[in-house]
Design an enzyme around this catalytic site. Structure first.
Site, short mmCIF file in Angstrom:
data_model
loop_
_atom_site.label_atom_id
_atom_site.label_comp_id
_atom_site.label_asym_id
_atom_site.label_seq_id
_atom_site.Cartn_x
_atom_site.Cartn_y
_atom_site.Cartn_z
N ARG A 122 2.82 -31.69 18.24
CA ARG A 122 3.45 -30.61 19.00
C ARG A 122 3.87 -31.12 20.36
O ARG A 122 3.13 -31.87 21.01
CB ARG A 122 2.48 -29.45 19.20
CG ARG A 122 2.37 -28.58 17.97
CD ARG A 122 2.02 -27.15 18.33
NE ARG A 122 0.59 -27.01 18.58
CZ ARG A 122 0.03 -25.84 18.83
NH1 ARG A 122 0.77 -24.75 18.88
NH2 ARG A 122 -1.26 -25.76 19.03
N ASP A 142 -8.50 -33.76 21.53
CA ASP A 142 -8.21 -32.34 21.26
C ASP A 142 -9.39 -31.42 21.55
O ASP A 142 -9.22 -30.28 21.96
CB ASP A 142 -7.67 -32.11 19.83
CG ASP A 142 -8.54 -32.69 18.74
OD1 ASP A 142 -9.55 -33.35 19.05
OD2 ASP A 142 -8.20 -32.50 17.55
N SER A 152 -5.83 -37.05 19.28
CA SER A 152 -7.08 -36.60 18.66
C SER A 152 -7.76 -37.66 17.80
O SER A 152 -7.99 -37.45 16.59
CB SER A 152 -6.80 -35.35 17.84
OG SER A 152 -6.07 -34.45 18.62
C1 BG6 Z 1 -4.45 -27.43 17.30
C2 BG6 Z 1 -4.62 -28.25 18.57
O1 BG6 Z 1 -4.33 -26.09 17.61
O2 BG6 Z 1 -5.56 -27.66 16.48
C3 BG6 Z 1 -4.74 -29.70 18.19
O3 BG6 Z 1 -3.56 -28.04 19.44
C4 BG6 Z 1 -5.86 -29.90 17.24
O4 BG6 Z 1 -4.92 -30.48 19.32
C5 BG6 Z 1 -5.69 -29.00 16.06
O5 BG6 Z 1 -5.93 -31.24 16.84
C6 BG6 Z 1 -6.83 -29.09 15.11
O6 BG6 Z 1 -6.62 -28.30 13.98
P1 BG6 Z 1 -5.91 -28.82 12.66
O7 BG6 Z 1 -6.33 -27.83 11.65
O8 BG6 Z 1 -4.47 -28.82 12.92
O9 BG6 Z 1 -6.46 -30.18 12.38
C1 GLC Z 2 -11.37 -36.72 14.22
C2 GLC Z 2 -11.10 -37.55 15.44
C3 GLC Z 2 -11.48 -36.78 16.68
C4 GLC Z 2 -10.84 -35.43 16.68
C5 GLC Z 2 -11.16 -34.70 15.41
C6 GLC Z 2 -10.51 -33.34 15.33
O1 GLC Z 2 -12.73 -36.58 14.11
O2 GLC Z 2 -11.80 -38.74 15.39
O3 GLC Z 2 -11.11 -37.49 17.83
O4 GLC Z 2 -11.28 -34.71 17.77
O5 GLC Z 2 -10.75 -35.47 14.31
O6 GLC Z 2 -9.13 -33.42 15.35
#
Ligand code: BG6
Ligand code: GLC
Ligand code: BG6
Ligand code: GLC
Length: 934
Positions: free
Chosen positions: A540, A655, A601
């Site tokens: 995003r 994240d 992340s």
């Molecule tokens: C989003 C965040 O809403 O959720 C991200 O902005 C995050 O940073 C993500 O990694 C995690 O959720 P998913 O289900 O997309 O892995």
């Molecule tokens: C994985 C990544 C970690 C992140 C998580 C959720 O565990 O290693 O950094 O926060 O996924 O997205």
């Protein structure tokens, strides 16, 4: 010779036509086709009434669901004991279904013994009747040398109206026919049978199913003819059952497939629906019965009453001087002196009149030949009315089936049993003829159940047995996912140990990565920032504007194709630069050099807020030449290569950290951030002094540089300050400390992942893997023949078919089973409704464990914070994001419950992140920027 003589004698007498006088006298019993159509329509209406939740309480025709969902499919087998109670004979049987090699007769072998039931037991106490039943059973087992030690599965045909909460329960609604036993009405007949078996002792019997005789008859006949979907009894009593669409049976959950409904049509008319067809004779029969006012239709039709009806008509005509010159004998006045067997004998084709004469003579009457002809005609009218009424009822059932299935015509088989149908010489032919006349567009085959109902009852029991064993095996497989308190405690303490170890040194399974974020936001953040967010389901790009405690956000979502995730690092970062370029174009900001926060992340070793080396990829990412590199640099270089715009990347953020910050902007109590999405992770505000490894790497120096605390001494800084630590808890278990929780299914998922042996906790708890675990369980259950009829399809063998969103949909309580089935079908998994139930259970077991594990992990974190702060009670908020948390119907609830139980001294509030972690990254960028500007 004598017969011929008599026939000619009677023939000469026929000229006076005594039948005419009977016809006139019994006019009301001679039903025309229009009347039968009328009766049929009334019965159709009664059936509807009995099926619908609104009207069934007042319905005379009870339409009882039986829990028998399918007619025999050829897979039934086993050896069963059967009890058959409620017809003219009580029988105990042994039924072997495809048990021994060489069993002939359609694969079923039966042995039976009839045990007379003493007259007094028909109206005695229930305990006495059931003791008799169980003693007969014991005698039979003994006689057949069936070991008292071995558990014998039993099928019980009980031919009275029962409600069935399940297949092995039957709550007696009322007695009828020649039974009126005290102390059983409203009670479970299986329970009473089991108690009697215990009282008798020396038997090991497992009552698997209780079925009505109509149902058992349908099943018996269904074994030989798959089209048999109706069961009919015209014996001591009368009744019919048929396969109804589940969606029409309000009493039973589920909307797909069929279930056999026991109509209990004997009670048709009990509410007055047949009053205009009822004669004085019917009223007299009813008044003298054991159950006056009940079973109106049965009393016009069944074997228990036909003889009596004939007797009452004969008596009445004699009294009126229309028979026997007005002479009436005592025998003729006595109830029961003309039986249904007599009626059948009187209507025999050749010997009928001779039989009639004999029967009447036996009643101390002196019949003239005309009397004999007249009495024979009475029998004919009474029994004809019976078969006509049955035809009308049956026509209603067949019409309903036809309408249910939207068919113009219907090919169907009716399985039939009962002494009237079996022994009355004209009955079957008359019945068949009228049914065919009433339903010209249906091809109806009538199949006589030669072997009684027990074969069918055993088939029902065989299915029940198979389902029970199947359920047990599925239950055993799923029990591997059950976490009791002890196991959850273990997860909590392993997590705690992991957190402590990770704070001390590098290279631990839980990495405990310093984030260089010292504060949650304080509301003074201002300005316009770009946030990039990579690592969840999507990439995003967003623009965030902070203005007086308010933020505004514009964003665009980009997918990252698998080949980019797993290509080269350069390709990945070039792709990101391209997306950013597109976003800036879209926002008209390409010319501005915006400060940016980068949510990345994955685990990064940071030595400052704007720099971080990727330790290792997790989740599905595998781009080459990134691990060990500074990802901020890689992004900067990609932007430089593109040479279309510029960015000032001021913060690199995980994240979890972004989520915590984003939620803390709304609630200052938020000091923990959690992701339950594609991956699983958590960060929290740790006392700086506890992060021992930071000191080792001179981190404290950086600390001083970046805090506003200025030049205080190291000790003071350390004792006051906190820093957010990205735990990377997904790595718990990489030293095999979760082996007692990991199932063979998890092991399989791990082996086939891009990072075997790594992120073991994450692989038990996050969206990226839960679907795969489910698929492994389904594969195993299917291979063991417990699911999808044992067919392992290519779809099932395809990794990744179960995305988190499907898990969430399948587990939704709002979805009917039919919808679950259609989701599975979309995924290419074609199964029955029962399969759908199992799939839903598997999903439930896997997601529940995930939520519990996260709950135990979080309990370890909040308890640590509480202890570190020396508090009795801690009130804290957790910012949460991720599709599993947000979209799964039960995950968040189970997570909360588990934290409540596992950390009883903490009040944990959950704050779902509204706008993603990007806002948090922008907040961090704002803090850094504002400090740089000072
Ligand atoms: C989003 C965040 O809403 O959720 C991200 O902005 C995050 O940073 C993500 O990694 C995690 O959720 P998913 O289900 O997309 O892995
Ligand atoms: C994985 C990544 C970690 C992140 C998580 C959720 O565990 O290693 O950094 O926060 O996924 O997205
Ligand atoms: C038998 C069945 O053949 O017929 C019984 O085995 C059933 O289950 C009976 O109740 C019905 O007929 P009748 O004439 O014995 O009441
Ligand atoms: C009575 C019973 C019914 C049974 C029928 C035939 O009508 O109520 O359950 O099927 O007799 O035996």
């Amino acid at each position: 010779m004598l017969a011929v003589h008599l026939v000619s004698f009677f023939f000469s007498k026929l000229q006076e036509d005594p039948t005419k006088k009977v016809d006139r006298f019994l006019h009301a019993m001679r039903l025309q086709d229009e009347q039968l159509v009328d009766v049929s329509n009334r019965f159709l209406a009664e059936m509807k009434k009995g099926l619908s939740a609104e009207s069934l309480a007042a319905a005379a025709v009870k339409m009882l669901p039986t829990h028998v969902r399918s007619t025999p499919d050829g897979s039934e087998k086993g050896q069963f004991v059967a009890l058959d109670l409620g017809g003219s004979k009580f029988k105990v049987l042994r039924v072997k279904v495809r048990e021994d090699e060489g069993i002939k007769k359609g694969g079923v072998e039966m042995e039976e013994k009839t045990y007379p039931i003493p007259e007094e037991l028909h109206e005695g106490r229930a305990v006495e009747l059931f003791d008799h039943v169980s003693e007969s059973l014991k005698d039979f087992l003994h006689e057949k040398n069936m070991s008292p030690e071995k558990k014998h599965p039993l099928a019980f045909t009980f031919s009275f109206p029962c409600e069935h909460p399940s297949l092995d329960q039957g709550l007696l609604l009322s007695w009828c026919k020649n039974y009126k036993v005290r102390g059983l009405q409203g009670k479970d007949v299986v329970q009473s049978l089991r108690q009697a078996i215990d009282r008798t002792g020396d038997m090991d019997v497992d009552v698997l199913a209780v079925v009505n005789d109509t149902v058992a008859t349908m099943m018996t006949c269904g074994f030989d003819d798959q089209c048999c979907e109706v069961g009919l009894i015209i014996g001591t009593g009368t009744n019919a059952c048929y396969m109804e669409e589940l969606r029409h049976i309000d009493l039973v959950q589920g909307d797909e497939g069929r279930m056999c409904v026991n109509t209990e049509w004997g009670a048709f008319g009990d509410d007055g629906a047949l009053d205009d067809f009822i004669t004085d004779f019917d009223r007299d029969v009813d008044a003298a019965s054991l159950n006056p006012g009940k079973q109106t239709f049965e009393k016009m039709v069944s074997g228990m009453y036909l003889g009596e009806l004939v007797r009452l008509v004969v008596l009445k005509m004699a009294k009126l001087g229309l028979l026997f010159d007005g002479h009436v004998s005592d025998a003729l006045r006595t109830k029961g002196k003309i039986t249904t067997a007599d009626v059948a004998a009187m209507e025999e084709y050749i010997n009928g009149l001779i039989n009639t004469k004999e029967i009447l003579t036996h009643l101390q009457l002196t019949p003239s030949p005309d009397d004999c002809v007249a009495v024979q005609q009475i029998s004919t009218i009474v029994s004809f009315r019976s078969s006509n009424l049955v035809a009308a009822g049956l026509a209603a059932i067949l019409t309903r089936i036809k309408q249910n299935r939207n068919l113009r015509g219907l090919r169907i088989t009716v399985g039939v049993d009962g002494t009237v149908y079996k022994t009355h010489p004209q009955y079957p032919k008359r019945l068949h003829k009228v049914v065919r006349r009433l339903l010209p567009d249906c091809q109806v085959r009538f199949l006589l159940s030669e072997s009684g109902s027990s074969k069918g009852a055993a088939l029902v029991a065989a299915v029940a047995q198979r389902l029970t064993s199947q359920r047990r095996k599925v239950g055993e497989a799923l029990s591997l996912f059950t976490l009791n308190q002890e196991k959850l405690q273990l997860v909590k303490s392993r997590m705690r140990e992991g957190l402590e170890a990770g704070l001390k040194s590098k290279g631990c399974t839980i990495k405990m990565l310093p984030s260089f974020v010292y504060h949650t936001p304080n509301g003074t953040e201002r300005g316009k920032y770009l946030a990039l967010d990579l690592g969840g389901t999507n990439f995003r790009a967003m623009l965030v504007r902070f203005k007086r405690q308010k933020s505004r956000l514009y964003h665009k979502i980009y997918t990252i194709p698998l080949e980019i995730m797993q290509g080269t690092g350069e390709e990945l970062f070039d792709h990101l630069a391209q997306c950013v370029c597109d976003f800036l174009d879209y926002m008209g900001l390409k010319k501005v050099r915006l400060p940016a926060g980068f949510t990345f992340s994955f685990p990064c070793q940071q030595s400052g807020i704007d720099t971080g080396t990727l330790v290792s990829w997790t989740k599905g990412f595998k781009a080459t030449d990134c691990e060990g590199e500074d990802v901020v640099n890689m992004l900067r270089e990609a932007i430089r290569r593109r040479n279309e715009f510029d960015l000032d990347i001021v913060a690199l953020v995980n994240d979890t950290v972004g989520t915590m910050m984003s939620c803390a902007y709304e609630d200052p109590k938020c000091e923990v951030g959690m992701i339950a999405g594609t991956g699983s992770n958590l960060c929290y505000m740790e006392e700086l002094k506890n992060i021992e490894k930071l000191e080792q790497s001179n981190g404290i120096l950086k600390t001083n540089e970046q805090t506003s605390e200025g030049e205080e001494g190291e000790a003071a800084v350390k004792s006051d300050l906190k820093m957010c630590v990205n735990t990377e808890w997904g790595g718990l278990g990489d030293d095999r400390c979760l082996e007692d929780i990991i199932t063979p299914y998890d092991a399989e998922v791990d082996i086939h992942s891009v990072n075997p042996g790594k992120q073991r906790f994450e692989k038990l708890t996050s969206g990226m893997y839960l679907g795969e675990i489910v698929r492994q369980v389904l594969l195993d259950l299917t291979r063991r023949g417990l699911l999808f009829k044992g067919h392992v399809t290519e779809t099932l063998k395809t990794p990744g078919i179960f995305e988190t969103k499907y898990l969430s949909q399948i587990e939704s309580d709002r979805l009917a089973l039919l919808q679950v089935r259609s989701i599975l079908q979309q995924l290419g998994l074609h199964g029955t409704c029962d399969d759908s139930i199992i799939v839903k259970e598997v999903c439930g077991a896997v997601s529940r464990r995930a939520a519990q594990m996260c709950g135990a992990g979080m309990a370890a974190v909040v308890d640590k914070i509480r202890e570190d702060r020396g508090l009795e009670r801690l009130s804290i908020a957790v910012g949460v994001d991720g599709a599993l948390y947000k979209l799964h119907p039960h995950f968040s609830q189970v997570l909360k419950e588990t934290v409540g139980v596992m950390a009883p001294h903490c009040n944990v509030t959950f704050l779902p992140s509204e706008e993603g972690s990007g806002k948090g990254a922008a907040l961090i960028a704002a803090v850094v920027r504002q400090k740089q500007e000072k």
